[in-house]
Scaffold this active site. Sequence first.
Site, PDB file in Angstrom:
ATOM      1  N   SER A 119      -5.938  19.754  51.002  1.00  0.00           N
ATOM      2  CA  SER A 119      -5.519  21.056  50.482  1.00  0.00           C
ATOM      3  C   SER A 119      -4.532  21.713  51.431  1.00  0.00           C
ATOM      4  O   SER A 119      -4.323  21.267  52.554  1.00  0.00           O
ATOM      5  CB  SER A 119      -6.737  21.951  50.300  1.00  0.00           C
ATOM      6  OG  SER A 119      -7.173  22.407  51.566  1.00  0.00           O
ATOM      7  N   LYS A 120      -3.928  22.767  50.939  1.00  0.00           N
ATOM      8  CA  LYS A 120      -2.961  23.528  51.698  1.00  0.00           C
ATOM      9  C   LYS A 120      -3.545  23.959  53.054  1.00  0.00           C
ATOM     10  O   LYS A 120      -2.875  23.912  54.063  1.00  0.00           O
ATOM     11  CB  LYS A 120      -2.592  24.755  50.861  1.00  0.00           C
ATOM     12  CG  LYS A 120      -1.635  25.717  51.507  1.00  0.00           C
ATOM     13  CD  LYS A 120      -1.483  26.936  50.627  1.00  0.00           C
ATOM     14  CE  LYS A 120      -0.777  28.073  51.319  1.00  0.00           C
ATOM     15  NZ  LYS A 120      -1.192  28.309  52.709  1.00  0.00           N
ATOM     16  N   ARG A 121      -4.813  24.350  53.022  1.00  0.00           N
ATOM     17  CA  ARG A 121      -5.475  24.808  54.250  1.00  0.00           C
ATOM     18  C   ARG A 121      -5.488  23.747  55.357  1.00  0.00           C
ATOM     19  O   ARG A 121      -5.391  24.073  56.533  1.00  0.00           O
ATOM     20  CB  ARG A 121      -6.917  25.216  53.947  1.00  0.00           C
ATOM     21  CG  ARG A 121      -7.014  26.505  53.168  1.00  0.00           C
ATOM     22  CD  ARG A 121      -8.425  27.069  53.131  1.00  0.00           C
ATOM     23  NE  ARG A 121      -8.421  28.460  52.721  1.00  0.00           N
ATOM     24  CZ  ARG A 121      -8.182  29.474  53.552  1.00  0.00           C
ATOM     25  NH1 ARG A 121      -7.934  29.243  54.826  1.00  0.00           N
ATOM     26  NH2 ARG A 121      -8.192  30.706  53.115  1.00  0.00           N
ATOM     27  N   GLY A 137      -3.298  21.534  55.997  1.00  0.00           N
ATOM     28  CA  GLY A 137      -1.994  21.505  56.635  1.00  0.00           C
ATOM     29  C   GLY A 137      -1.869  22.608  57.670  1.00  0.00           C
ATOM     30  O   GLY A 137      -1.439  22.374  58.795  1.00  0.00           O
ATOM     31  N   ASP A 138      -2.288  23.806  57.286  1.00  0.00           N
ATOM     32  CA  ASP A 138      -2.222  24.949  58.204  1.00  0.00           C
ATOM     33  C   ASP A 138      -3.094  24.689  59.427  1.00  0.00           C
ATOM     34  O   ASP A 138      -2.707  24.925  60.562  1.00  0.00           O
ATOM     35  CB  ASP A 138      -2.733  26.214  57.503  1.00  0.00           C
ATOM     36  CG  ASP A 138      -1.862  26.582  56.309  1.00  0.00           C
ATOM     37  OD1 ASP A 138      -0.719  26.090  56.261  1.00  0.00           O
ATOM     38  OD2 ASP A 138      -2.327  27.331  55.437  1.00  0.00           O
TER      39      ASP A 138
END
Length: 547
Positions: free
Chosen positions: A298-300, A302-303
């Site tokens: 998920s996007k998270r 990556g962060d």
Amino acid sequence: MIQYESQTLFPPKVLFAFFCSINALIVPLHRNNHSLMNPKIRVRFAPSPTGPLHIGGVRTALYNFLFARKHGGTMILRIEDTDQGRFVPGAEEYIISSLAWCGIHFDESISVGGPHAPYRQSDRKPLYKQYSDLLLNAGHAYYAFDTPEELEMLRKEAEESKQTFTYNAVTRKKLRNSLTMNPQEVEKMIGEGIPFVVRFLIPENTEVVMEDIIRGKVVVKTETLDDKVLYKSDGMPTYHLANIVDDHLMEISHVIRGEEWLPSLPLHILLYQAFGWEAPQFAHLPLLLKPDGNGKLSKRDGDRLGFPVFPLQWVDPKTGETSSGYRESGYFPDAFVNMLALLGWNPGTEQELFNMEELITAFSLERVGKAGSKFDPEKTKWFNHQYLLRKSDEELALSLKTLLADKGIEAELKQLTKVVALLKDRVNFVHEIWNEGQFFFEAPLTYDEQVIKKRWKDDSPAIMQSLALMLQDVHDFNPESIDAAIKQWLEVNGFGMGAVMNALRLLLVGAAKGPHLADIMSVIGKEESLRRIKNGIEAINNQQINS
RNA sequence: GCUCCCUUCGUCUAGUCAGGCCCAGGACGCCAGGUUUUCAUCCUGGUAACAGGGGUUCGAAUCCCCUAGGGAGUACCA
């Protein structure tokens, strides 16, 4: 038991393999020429414009594209925006430009058009009602008047007794729908504009037998399915209805999509049955998993782990929050695509580097694995390094020039080409050439303390001055002449190579890093080299006094 | 909970359909050594896996069964 799959003697996988083998015979004669169109193969990538497309979606699009090109088929982009509440401005454009950056192009789409236009489901809105009516009239679907609030209550109640509420054969008889109400009442309510939905009537006591190209045979009992909403109270179809109607109308032959759709496959097969349509073949791709632990990427992640999850940078129109992209992080599109292709698919050989043409030739759905793949940011960097190594110095110098211009540094392309040649094998990205070789453009401002301690001796200033004097007389300031001159000078004076060169590197670079010194001097030139020696001796002297 | 899917080195994977060529091959990473005026590259070597248990078989990573673990889905989202 009712066989819901096609009534052929051969399971789809066998037919598919047979078809591929025929194609394999024909295609090599027309290598790299996709004009051999196979109109029967039609695939689609059908994203929902609810935000940026993440790399899992890009991979799905890529596999569709490779499959279509391999078989001379048609690649279609269809926008599935049946949820009006989740529309995100810019998402559609983002999807198209992301895929274009990857080299994934469409034969039919919202932007290039095509024989089945429109390709945006919201633009096809009037179409779906008639198909919903078709099902209604045939008794495969029914009207339901239960409000979202009522259903929410039922779900909560069920949850309290540790059960799950399902709209199915056992519950639908107690709910407000055209199955439990008399026809006049139903007609009256619809006439009065009371909101309703259309639900699919799941057949009772049968099995749905499905054949997935990647997973093989999957069997599900219809009792476990629920009466999914096909047509929403806002007059839009749900994904399920729109998807089946459009895939049929657009003559899609193969549906290649993510594994998250596998649980919906029985419903979809049942819908094809209800319409009396032949279903396309299905291939459900394994998921992309987070690099650490388990679960869908998920996007998270990556962060949290510091790598891009999106092909292009994305700025959320609501929050203004920026998510990094592969393009902006310095990845080459071909490296990115190569990495993605190998995540879940492999050629069965030891080849790892593939350009798009090679991917098209090598790709097959049979060689797509079943298990999810953890995404590996490190290997992605390695792929980029490999591509960087294979690009010409001139091409890389050009991007370096743009990059430096942003820092306010002007440099000759010829000069940059030399720098690139010296530095390319030590970096993964073009922008790292700046980190690795800043000294090519600027004289050192500081001198590494550790290196001074280790390499700068009491006699170093005198030796360096003498070296500078000698260098003054090297007229043809190329690496070979410089090397030869230094070597001779070392011999004459009886100096050690290590002691001299390390001190010299400190003066020229400011640190214990970088390529061969003669190469560096040749690139920055005699004048600059001598200036750095002179200034460096002073600067280090001052630095030592101060510390 | 229920339904479905999945399971080979830390990671991506080959091998599984057609059992023996596999005391399991490659790549990334990591570690060590070598080359080198530094750092990096490069070269060489090493590390490390068939989820567990039962069967079938002369023989199982491969076939069958069970268990465990993981994932996805479970919306008038897609």
